[in-house]
Design a protein around this motif. Structure first.
Motif, PDB file in Angstrom:
ATOM      1  N   SER A  88       0.740  -1.256  -0.331  1.00 14.81           N
ATOM      2  CA  SER A  88       0.159   0.004  -0.433  1.00 14.81           C
ATOM      3  C   SER A  88       1.246   1.077   0.073  1.00 14.81           C
ATOM      4  O   SER A  88       2.154   1.241   0.507  1.00 14.81           O
ATOM      5  N   PRO A  89       0.437   2.060  -0.297  1.00 16.06           N
ATOM      6  CA  PRO A  89       0.856   3.428  -0.389  1.00 16.06           C
ATOM      7  C   PRO A  89       2.033   3.948   1.451  1.00 16.06           C
ATOM      8  O   PRO A  89       2.664   4.291   0.882  1.00 16.06           O
ATOM      9  N   VAL A  90       1.083   3.772   2.352  1.00 14.37           N
ATOM     10  CA  VAL A  90       1.527   3.616   3.179  1.00 14.37           C
ATOM     11  C   VAL A  90       2.726   2.896   3.749  1.00 14.37           C
ATOM     12  O   VAL A  90       4.420   3.241   4.132  1.00 14.37           O
ATOM     13  N   GLN A  91       2.318   1.527   3.399  1.00 11.85           N
ATOM     14  CA  GLN A  91       3.691   0.334   3.740  1.00 11.85           C
ATOM     15  C   GLN A  91       4.973   1.054   2.728  1.00 11.85           C
ATOM     16  O   GLN A  91       6.044   0.757   3.048  1.00 11.85           O
ATOM     17  N   ALA A  92       4.395   1.446   1.241  1.00 12.24           N
ATOM     18  CA  ALA A  92       5.717   1.617   0.492  1.00 12.24           C
ATOM     19  C   ALA A  92       6.391   3.013   1.091  1.00 12.24           C
ATOM     20  O   ALA A  92       8.095   3.011   0.827  1.00 12.24           O
ATOM     21  N   ALA A  93       5.836   3.211   1.797  1.00  9.14           N
ATOM     22  CA  ALA A  93       6.480   4.874   2.772  1.00  9.14           C
ATOM     23  C   ALA A  93       7.406   4.108   3.644  1.00  9.14           C
ATOM     24  O   ALA A  93       8.236   5.482   3.682  1.00  9.14           O
ATOM     25  N   MET A  94       6.580   3.486   4.186  1.00  8.57           N
ATOM     26  CA  MET A  94       7.833   3.153   5.079  1.00  8.57           C
ATOM     27  C   MET A  94       8.338   2.677   5.033  1.00  8.57           C
ATOM     28  O   MET A  94       9.985   3.118   5.258  1.00  8.57           O
ATOM     29  N   ARG A  95       8.461   1.686   4.320  1.00  6.68           N
ATOM     30  CA  ARG A  95      10.310   1.391   3.238  1.00  6.68           C
ATOM     31  C   ARG A  95      10.940   2.410   3.179  1.00  6.68           C
ATOM     32  O   ARG A  95      12.456   2.188   3.611  1.00  6.68           O
ATOM     33  N   GLU A  96      10.314   3.385   1.926  1.00  7.42           N
ATOM     34  CA  GLU A  96      11.217   4.462   1.401  1.00  7.42           C
ATOM     35  C   GLU A  96      11.712   5.425   2.754  1.00  7.42           C
ATOM     36  O   GLU A  96      12.723   6.047   1.934  1.00  7.42           O
ATOM     37  N   CYS A  97      10.930   5.865   3.056  1.00 10.67           N
ATOM     38  CA  CYS A  97      11.082   6.540   4.886  1.00 10.67           C
ATOM     39  C   CYS A  97      11.796   6.117   5.345  1.00 10.67           C
ATOM     40  O   CYS A  97      12.600   6.594   6.817  1.00 10.67           O
ATOM     41  N   HIS A  98      12.366   5.141   5.420  1.00 15.10           N
ATOM     42  CA  HIS A  98      13.308   4.312   6.865  1.00 15.10           C
ATOM     43  C   HIS A  98      12.264   4.581   7.787  1.00 15.10           C
ATOM     44  O   HIS A  98      12.767   4.598   9.297  1.00 15.10           O
ATOM     45  N   GLY A  99      11.126   4.469   8.150  1.00 14.55           N
ATOM     46  CA  GLY A  99      10.220   4.251   9.342  1.00 14.55           C
ATOM     47  C   GLY A  99       9.981   3.383   9.988  1.00 14.55           C
ATOM     48  O   GLY A  99       8.919   2.539  10.314  1.00 14.55           O
ATOM     49  N   LEU A 100      11.337   2.198   9.730  1.00 10.44           N
ATOM     50  CA  LEU A 100      10.752   1.077  10.434  1.00 10.44           C
ATOM     51  C   LEU A 100      11.862   0.368  10.726  1.00 10.44           C
ATOM     52  O   LEU A 100      13.583   1.097  10.275  1.00 10.44           O
ATOM     53  N   GLN A 101      12.681   0.094  11.737  1.00  5.76           N
ATOM     54  CA  GLN A 101      14.117  -0.373  12.233  1.00  5.76           C
ATOM     55  C   GLN A 101      13.473  -1.883  12.537  1.00  5.76           C
ATOM     56  O   GLN A 101      14.245  -3.049  11.707  1.00  5.76           O
ATOM     57  N   CYS A 102      13.386  -2.437  14.006  1.00  6.24           N
ATOM     58  CA  CYS A 102      13.184  -3.184  14.404  1.00  6.24           C
ATOM     59  C   CYS A 102      11.659  -4.267  13.528  1.00  6.24           C
ATOM     60  O   CYS A 102      12.229  -5.384  13.786  1.00  6.24           O
ATOM     61  N   GLY A 103      10.924  -3.377  13.492  1.00  5.60           N
ATOM     62  CA  GLY A 103       9.089  -4.219  12.418  1.00  5.60           C
ATOM     63  C   GLY A 103       8.101  -4.184  13.859  1.00  5.60           C
ATOM     64  O   GLY A 103       7.605  -4.645  13.460  1.00  5.60           O
ATOM     65  N   PHE A 104       8.901  -4.089  15.339  1.00  7.84           N
ATOM     66  CA  PHE A 104       7.936  -5.065  15.771  1.00  7.84           C
ATOM     67  C   PHE A 104       6.607  -3.761  16.063  1.00  7.84           C
ATOM     68  O   PHE A 104       5.749  -4.535  15.392  1.00  7.84           O
ATOM     69  N   CYS A 105       6.747  -2.681  16.048  1.00  9.07           N
ATOM     70  CA  CYS A 105       5.512  -1.320  16.101  1.00  9.07           C
ATOM     71  C   CYS A 105       5.112  -1.124  14.953  1.00  9.07           C
ATOM     72  O   CYS A 105       4.006  -0.473  14.868  1.00  9.07           O
ATOM     73  N   THR A 106       6.338  -1.854  13.721  1.00  9.79           N
ATOM     74  CA  THR A 106       5.052  -1.190  12.168  1.00  9.79           C
ATOM     75  C   THR A 106       4.284  -1.606  11.977  1.00  9.79           C
ATOM     76  O   THR A 106       2.945  -0.839  11.757  1.00  9.79           O
TER      77      THR A 106
END
Length: 162
Positions: A88-106
């Motif tokens: 989704s646009p949200v998921q793609a943007a999280m990936r593109e903008c480095h909005g996650l690290q460990c991923g637990f809260c993602t």
């Protein structure tokens, strides 16, 4: 303890079964539906890791009983991407903008952002921070997540499906 029937639509798929009245929606999703993308952090509704969409509204699934979701539509992080698996646009943007690290809260952030942008497709920085104030992340420092919300909003406003 007796069990009660529960029938929910999760990510467009029907799930029917019985649960003890005290079973949370989070536990039902994980244990009975096999959808482990919904994470349990605090189990007190404070961290946001368990956020799902219930009839399109973001809720803490650790605070909702499975029987309260009977007859309703639940969307988990597994249901945010397209049926073909396209992010989704949200998921793609999280990936593109480095909005996650460990991923637990993602997963909780993805569902919260999806609901935020459905209600407000062009939020200000202040509105983004307020909208995500119920989700905790211990890794990112939040700026990448805020940037991801802005980028997802751009994509949605350009015509991408949320």
């Amino acid at each position: 303890m007796h069990e009660l029937p529960v029938a929910v639509s999760v990510n467009g798929r029907p799930y029917r079964g019985t649960v003890e009245p005290r079973v949370t929606l989070a536990d039902h999703l994980r244990e009975n539906c096999g959808l482990t993308g919904t994470h349990l952090g605090c189990e007190h509704g404070a961290c946001g890791a368990c956020t799902v969409l219930l009839d399109g509204q973001a809720v803490r699934s650790c605070l909702v009983l499975a029987v309260q979701a009977d007859g309703r539509e639940v969307t988990t992080v597994e249901g945010i991407a397209s049926g073909e698996g396209e992010l989704s646009p949200v998921q793609a943007a999280m990936r593109e903008c480095h909005g996650l690290q460990c991923g637990f809260c993602t997963p909780g952030f993805v569902t919260s952002i999806t609901a935020l942008l459905a209600d407000n497709p062009d939020p200000s920085d202040e509105e983004i921070r307020e909208g995500l104030s119920g989700n905790f992340c211990r890794c990112t420092g939040y700026q990448g997540i805020v940037n991801a919300v802005k980028r997802a909003a751009e994509r949605i406003n350009e015509g991408a499906a949320p």
